[in-house]
Scaffold this motif. Structure first.
Motif, short mmCIF file in Angstrom:
data_model
loop_
_atom_site.label_atom_id
_atom_site.label_comp_id
_atom_site.label_asym_id
_atom_site.label_seq_id
_atom_site.Cartn_x
_atom_site.Cartn_y
_atom_site.Cartn_z
N PRO A 49 0.83 -1.20 0.00
CA PRO A 49 0.00 0.00 0.00
C PRO A 49 0.87 1.25 0.00
O PRO A 49 1.86 1.33 0.70
CB PRO A 49 -0.81 -0.13 1.30
N LEU A 95 -6.61 -5.09 0.71
CA LEU A 95 -6.38 -4.36 1.95
C LEU A 95 -6.98 -5.06 3.18
O LEU A 95 -6.74 -4.63 4.31
CB LEU A 95 -6.93 -2.94 1.85
N LYS A 140 -2.21 -4.66 5.01
CA LYS A 140 -2.55 -3.31 5.46
C LYS A 140 -1.33 -2.39 5.47
O LYS A 140 -0.20 -2.86 5.55
CB LYS A 140 -3.18 -3.36 6.86
#
Length: 440
Positions: free
Chosen positions: A7, A111, A115
């Protein structure tokens, strides 16, 4: 390259979180046709993201909701797949928007299992912090190395940042040996110990250090609990989120949470902090911009051939180079079109520009910039008006005291406007830092 697929903080894509739907969505940067940037769009009164070129409107799921040019009684062309835009998986954590940089359907729910890095202190109400961001004219690798290198601080940032001084100074700046030890390096990064603090690198873009005052950072919470049952130790963090933007360009998000002197952030506006942070960035920006060109001339797997890193203060940097060599072939993958050459350097004033790299995107600095400019104009107007009143008023209509007061006020306003003009330009536009002329 799997280690670099993680991410990422939002950079180019467009964000939309209107009141009409709860989840935040990150939409593709451009429309399929005519490839205009949705990041320049606006949220309309119905909570849709509107392209400002043709007025097409999109929901947070990427569906096209309106094509104004299509007849209302004609075919519903806005429902066609080609009219929709891609959506990136996205989330908000620690007040920062993160997205997964792929619109492939296989990553739709990524996600839920993968994370972004979590930094609890950013959400802890006992800590205070301000956020800072800036576009940097050198690449991700150089940016993160610079932030990992404590030995450069007393020299590159001399006169700006305070550093502990040795008992016996061997030079003006007070450089000294630094003990840093890196733990095992794996795909999840590594940790380094440094005197009263720790540093952690969380790939691919988060670096943060914690400094504890009045307590050994390696001391367990159980041991510290008995000693400091009444009051927790003072703690400060330095959090850096480093984003690659393009070859030779990166973006920095910075925060420094602390659990002491909390009252200061309630009184001092953010833009005052940002002035100092801009000065810190600028004081070694040119050095790093030039350094990157030299580094890119070498083979990414032979970095050590052009850099000599013999001391323990270089432990974090060496650790990063080992990590990126092992998990990313020594460099970021920009695709086959990148030949490791960068465009010519722009003029120094453009390179160190603060307005377009920070001020225009910072609500606090932008508001201060506009307000100070308005004040400057007001001072000039008052100065001219005062002189005009004195010149146009007949002798005896104004007392000598009143005339002298207006003249003095005009002079003071004129001088004030000139000083303010210099202050605005120096702190919101461009301020050079010449190391050869920095004195106590």
């Amino acid at each position: 390259m799997e280690a670099l697929r993680a991410p990422s903080p939002v950079s180019p894509p467009s964000l939309i979180r209107p009141q009409s739907f709860k989840p935040l969505s990150t939409l593709s940067f451009t429309l399929n046709k005519p490839n205009t940037p949705l990041s320049e769009g606006r949220i309309d009164q119905w909570g849709r993201l509107q392209c400002v070129y043709h007025g097409w409107c999109f929901s947070g799921s990427g569906d096209c909701k309106l094509i104004p040019q299509a007849p209302p009684d004609g075919p519903p062309v806005h429902t066609f797949k080609k009219a929709c835009v891609a959506v990136y998986p996205s989330t908000v954590q620690n007040g920062i928007v993160w997205f997964w940089p792929s619109t492939d359907p296989q990553y739709k729910d990524i996600l839920t299992t993968k994370k972004p890095p979590s930094i609890p202190e950013l959400d802890d109400p006992s800590f205070t912090h301000t956020m800072y961001n800036r576009d940097i004219p050198y690449g991700y690798e150089i940016l993160i190395e610079n932030l990992m290198d404590p030995a450069h601080v007393p020299y590159a940032h001399y006169g700006i940042m305070r550093t502990p001084q040795p008992s016996v100074k061997r030079d003006r700046e007070g450089g000294r040996p630094l003990e840093m030890n890196v733990t095992k390096i794996d795909k999840n990064g590594y940790t380094a110990q440094q005197q009263n603090g720790k540093w952690k690198f969380l790939p691919p873009c988060v670096l943060y250090g914690s400094i504890t005052f009045g307590r050994n950072p390696n001391e367990s919470d159980g041991t510290a609990k008995g000693k400091l049952a009444q009051k927790p130790p003072r703690q400060a963090l330095l959090i850096f989120i480093c984003m690659p933007v393009s070859p030779g360009n990166s973006r920095l998000i910075f925060a420094s949470p602390r659990n002491f002197a909390v009252w200061m952030d309630r009184i001092i506006p953010r833009w005052v902090y940002h002035i100092n942070q801009n000065l810190i960035i600028d004081s070694d920006l040119y050095l790093l911009h030039v350094e990157e060109k030299k580094v890119l001339e070498a083979d990414p797997n032979d970095w050590q051939k052009i850099c000599f890193v013999p001391t323990k203060s270089d432990a974090l940097v060496v650790g990063f180079r080992k990590w990126i060599k092992k998990y990313s072939n020594g460099q970021l993958n920009w695709g086959n079109n990148f030949d490791r050459s960068l465009p010519p350097s722009p003029p120094r004033e453009q390179l160190l520009d603060r307005y377009w790299s920070h001020v225009v995107n910072c609500s606090s600095c932008n508001a201060a910039y506009k307000s100070l400019n308005a004040l400057q104009v007001a001072l000039q107007v008052f100065s001219v008006a005062s002189v005009a009143i004195v010149a146009a008023t007949k002798q005896g209509f104004l007392s000598v005291v009143a005339r002298n007061t207006l003249v003095v006020a005009a002079v003071l306003c004129f001088v004030g406007s000139k000083w303010l003009s210099h202050f605005i330009y120096k702190n919101f536009r461009y301020h050079d830092y010449n190391h050869a002329f920095v004195f106590h």
